[in-house]
Write an enzyme that holds these catalytic residues in place. Structure first.
Site, PDB file in Angstrom:
ATOM      1  N   MET A   1      45.707  40.787  42.622  1.00 39.59           N
ATOM      2  CA  MET A   1      45.447  40.782  44.061  1.00 39.59           C
ATOM      3  C   MET A   1      45.276  39.349  44.564  1.00 39.59           C
ATOM      4  O   MET A   1      44.701  39.116  45.626  1.00 39.59           O
ATOM      5  CB  MET A   1      44.224  41.636  44.390  1.00 39.59           C
ATOM      6  CG  MET A   1      44.434  43.114  44.091  1.00 39.59           C
ATOM      7  SD  MET A   1      43.379  44.243  45.028  1.00 39.59           S
ATOM      8  CE  MET A   1      41.756  43.721  44.503  1.00 39.59           C
ATOM      9  N   GLY A   2      45.796  38.400  43.781  1.00 38.05           N
ATOM     10  CA  GLY A   2      45.722  37.012  44.198  1.00 38.05           C
ATOM     11  C   GLY A   2      44.381  36.385  43.888  1.00 38.05           C
ATOM     12  O   GLY A   2      43.598  36.904  43.094  1.00 38.05           O
TER      13      GLY A   2
ATOM     14  N   LEU B   1      43.925  33.663  42.159  1.00 40.95           N
ATOM     15  CA  LEU B   1      44.106  33.587  40.712  1.00 40.95           C
ATOM     16  C   LEU B   1      43.085  32.654  40.064  1.00 40.95           C
ATOM     17  O   LEU B   1      42.704  31.630  40.618  1.00 40.95           O
ATOM     18  CB  LEU B   1      45.523  33.107  40.392  1.00 40.95           C
ATOM     19  CG  LEU B   1      46.665  33.958  40.972  1.00 40.95           C
ATOM     20  CD1 LEU B   1      48.005  33.359  40.580  1.00 40.95           C
ATOM     21  CD2 LEU B   1      46.569  35.412  40.506  1.00 40.95           C
TER      22      LEU B   1
ATOM     23  N   HIS C   1      43.391  35.533  35.032  1.00 39.92           N
ATOM     24  CA  HIS C   1      44.793  35.842  35.325  1.00 39.92           C
ATOM     25  C   HIS C   1      45.726  34.952  34.510  1.00 39.92           C
ATOM     26  O   HIS C   1      46.744  35.414  33.983  1.00 39.92           O
ATOM     27  CB  HIS C   1      45.094  35.618  36.816  1.00 39.92           C
ATOM     28  CG  HIS C   1      44.338  36.509  37.742  1.00 39.92           C
ATOM     29  ND1 HIS C   1      43.414  36.027  38.630  1.00 39.92           N
ATOM     30  CD2 HIS C   1      44.380  37.852  37.925  1.00 39.92           C
ATOM     31  CE1 HIS C   1      42.911  37.031  39.331  1.00 39.92           C
ATOM     32  NE2 HIS C   1      43.476  38.155  38.927  1.00 39.92           N
TER      33      HIS C   1
ATOM     34  N   GLY D   1      43.425  43.143  32.067  1.00 37.17           N
ATOM     35  CA  GLY D   1      42.213  42.544  31.520  1.00 37.17           C
ATOM     36  C   GLY D   1      41.174  43.593  31.173  1.00 37.17           C
ATOM     37  O   GLY D   1      41.009  44.591  31.879  1.00 37.17           O
TER      38      GLY D   1
END
Length: 261
Positions: free
Chosen positions: A29-30, A32, A36, A147
């Site tokens: 969802m950005g 980062l 990520h 994750g």
């Protein structure tokens, strides 16, 4: 790096450029962070082509304020992805993903969907599973990278892939943590310096606890300046969610190891 802003562009890229190649997919969802980045590096090492998506999915937020305040740093994210030599960024709009609105949804009936995050955030897992199914149908990856921090989500996505006969392998990667033990999260960007001090105190408490008395542990966490929403043992794991100010954080870890880096 190629940037696809809609589904048609991504299909064109997939059909023309990455035929017969192994595709790794990292949905985000950005906002980062190094968590990520660890997923992307793992995907890069195991696939011919890596697709990263950035889409803040509105249907998995049960709190409108949480959706509105979710960190947005697209240009910085693009720079990070380019530095990692990501092949394709898929950055769709809400209209792309929900062209006719949210008319059809996955409604999980598993027990794990109705406890912890499922109980605290009604509708969250339904929205999450629905968008993951859409993203998998669009990208058609060989490998999906997730994750461990979102443990319930991982378990539900595994069931989704199994039940819908999706030919994608799920690779689960360890939670990335700060030296204090605090798991990396996009929401950490909303923490003030005072909030971070409180978080560090909480993780000092967690690292020293044996989790034999959760009521006592709850009092310690709340006394440190947080507002604990839940803490629970499930199998050999500890799950917890808490607020520091207006920021909600979640974590899980093996009882034996605690929140170790």
């Amino acid at each position: 790096m190629i940037i696809a802003d809609n589904i048609k562009q991504l299909h064109s890229i997939r059909n023309s450029l990455i035929k017969q190649q192994k595709i790794g997919f990292v949905p985000t969802m950005g906002a980062l962070h190094n968590g990520h980045i660890s997923l992307i590096k793992k995907a890069k090492s195991e696939n011919d082509v890596v697709i990263v998506s950035i889409f803040v999915n509105p249907t998995q937020f049960n709190n409108p304020n949480d959706y509105q305040t979710y960190p947005n740093q697209l240009q910085q994210d693009i720079q990070i992805l380019e530095s990692l030599d990501v092949d394709v960024l898929f950055n769709p709009s809400e209209k792309d993903i929900y062209p006719d609105g949210n008319l059809l949804r996955i409604e999980p009936k598993l027990e794990i969907a109705n406890i912890l995050e499922g109980k605290s955030r009604p509708g969250h897992f339904s929205g999450m599973l629905t968008v993951v199914l859409k993203l998998l149908q669009i990208t058609k990856p060989n490998n999906l990278y997730l994750g461990e921090k979102d443990y319930q989500q991982v378990m539900l996505i595994k069931q989704l892939v199994k039940d819908f006969f999706i030919n994608t392998k799920i690779i689960v990667c360890p939670t990335q943590r700060q030296p204090s033990g605090l798991p990396l999260s996009s929401r950490n960007k909303n923490l003030t310096s005072t909030d971070i001090e409180i978080a560090n105190k909480i993780y000092e408490i967690l690292r020293q606890d044996d989790f034999s008395n959760l009521e006592e542990l709850t009092n310690k966490i709340n006394s440190a300046g947080a507002k604990l929403q839940y803490i629970q043992k499930l199998n050999n794991r500890i799950f917890l969610a808490f607020y520091i100010g207006k920021v909600r954080l979640i974590d899980n870890f093996l009882k034996e190891t605690g929140p170790s880096c």
